[in-house]
Design an enzyme around this catalytic site. Structure first.
Site, PDB file in Angstrom:
ATOM      1  N   ASP A  52       0.055  -3.712  -3.345  1.00  0.00           N
ATOM      2  CA  ASP A  52       0.357  -4.731  -2.602  1.00  0.00           C
ATOM      3  C   ASP A  52      -0.407  -4.647  -1.394  1.00  0.00           C
ATOM      4  OD1 ASP A  52       2.131  -5.937  -4.469  1.00  0.00           O
ATOM      5  OD2 ASP A  52       4.005  -4.622  -3.700  1.00  0.00           O
ATOM      6  N   TYR A 110       1.225   8.445  -6.870  1.00  0.00           N
ATOM      7  CA  TYR A 110       1.408   7.853  -5.769  1.00  0.00           C
ATOM      8  C   TYR A 110       1.713   8.613  -4.607  1.00  0.00           C
ATOM      9  CZ  TYR A 110       0.600   2.931  -7.340  1.00  0.00           C
ATOM     10  OH  TYR A 110      -0.109   1.721  -7.840  1.00  0.00           O
TER      11      TYR A 110
END
EC number: 5.4.99.12
Lengths: 266, 266
Positions: A52, A110
């Site tokens: 994003d 992540y």
């Protein structure tokens, strides 16, 4: 045509996300524009994970096919010479034609960085952290373990996402000290991530750290499969896509998943 | 009036240096503007080290006197709430009236980061490193030792600086791994630094690493006391003022140096 695997690093701060969008500056748009110049024609690349707006990467992966005649180009050097300051290619590899940046990915890591000092953030670290002071680390450590394993993560998926199978397997979820004394890095490795899954899990973890939830509330929150019942999403700036693992063989033996079912990424 | 010692961190990228200059955005200007708002009147602060445009800091120090009536202000929190994103106050301490950010400083540590990969720089690290690939580390290690000790560093002082006594004592000069695999950090500790001294020494060290100078040329370069004979200055973005050590007692016993002889800093 030979297939190239490119590993990308970028700071998400000045990008409106990764995927190409009309009128917005995106990582995909910048990289495709450079490749188009090099290949004298439009290029469409496929990304391993959709990050994003504001999310950073150290190990994003894309692939593309290039004509044999272009193989003498010093690819990494040439692409980096044309890319803007906030994105670079750290590695270029020739891969077998069955390699696919999305379909061959077996797991991703992540990292989410939380800044623990309330009164200041080092300017050097500001674009890469979420400030959240006074968290109960013991409770968070307990909560983290509830996410590990195969679960239906629908409660941690952005609403309105058209993914049908929302089950994913979290292999590891651990924390490490960050670059400075005020940072803690939460790392999560899974076979795939739903849209905003990491940021939603971190939002939940912080709710536990702030005493708004108990660690033992997590299994019920997972079981309820309802995003609206879970705590708010953590901001994108603390998130970094660190690494993607691949297994080309798994892909070439026919285990390619249904395209509709692919992760939106985080 | 009570005296406060403020420790500052900043990224130098968007500053035209530290000292106040008409029409330029400076660290001193930003901090003084915030303090003026808090104290309802003009404030002039004194900095421990003058850093050039583009130089970063983790441990810059300034002091100021505040009326007793203002001592109930939560200083660190209040200043940080008003400062722009690229500068912050990491620590506020009440110090004895004889403490002076410049005169009481006994030594400073600067770090210079060199990026060793030619074809890319991680966007996350770009504002903080100097790219210089293929350096001969063994030769550089030998060269570093020639700078340690008490020397006249006139060859490593920016030309046109009105400092008369250009002797300084380098206590340590060492290297450490950086934040990523592509970085090496060179740290130097001295009782004081002439203007651009660290960047000039690093420029010289890199000339050794590139084979343009031998390690054994350093003593002669120091002895010649001529800036024009030494290699060019390293860029400011790789430099960070990390820490300043103080000894208030040394200051209060009358060893305060002649103001004209103070360091310009780097």
């Amino acid at each position: 045509m030979p297939r190239l695997k490119l590993t990308l690093a970028y700071t998400g701060t000045r990008f409106a996300g990764l995927q190409i969008q009309p009128g917005c500056r995106t990582v995909q748009g910048e990289v495709e524009a450079v490749l188009a110049r090099m290949l004298n024609g439009p290029v469409r690349i496929d990304m391993a994970a959709r990050t994003d707006s504001g999310v950073h990467a150290l190990g994003q992966v894309v692939h593309l096919d290039v004509p044999e005649s272009k193989m003498r180009i010093p690819w990494r050097k040439a692409i980096n010479a044309l890319l803007p300051d906030d994105v670079c290619v750290t590695e270029v590899e020739v891969v077998p034609p069955e390699f696919h940046s999305r379909f061959s990915a077996t797991s991703k890591v992540y990292a989410y960085t939380i800044w623990s000092e309330l009164e200041f953030i080092l300017p050097q670290r500001k674009p890469f952290v979420w400030r959240m002071a006074g968290l109960n680390q013991t409770a968070m450590d307990k909560a983290m373990q509830h996410f590990v394993g195969r679960h239906d993560f629908k409660s941690f998926q952005n609403v309105g996402t058209p993914i049908r199978d929302t089950r994913r397997t979290v292999a590891r979820f651990w924390r490490e000290p960050g670059q400075t004394q005020w940072e803690t890095v939460y790392r999560i490795q899974a076979d795939g991530f739903l849209k905003q899954m990491v940021r939603n899990i971190i939002g939940c973890l912080v709710a536990v750290g702030r005493g708004k939830l108990c660690p033992n509330d997590i299994p019920a929150l997972i079981a309820v499969r309802d995003r609206s019942l879970a705590p708010p999403t953590a901001p994108s700036r603390g998130l970094c896509l660190e690494r993607i693992f691949f297994d080309v063989k798994a892909d070439s033996t026919g285990s390619r998943p249904d395209e509709e079912e692919l992760d939106e990424g985080d």
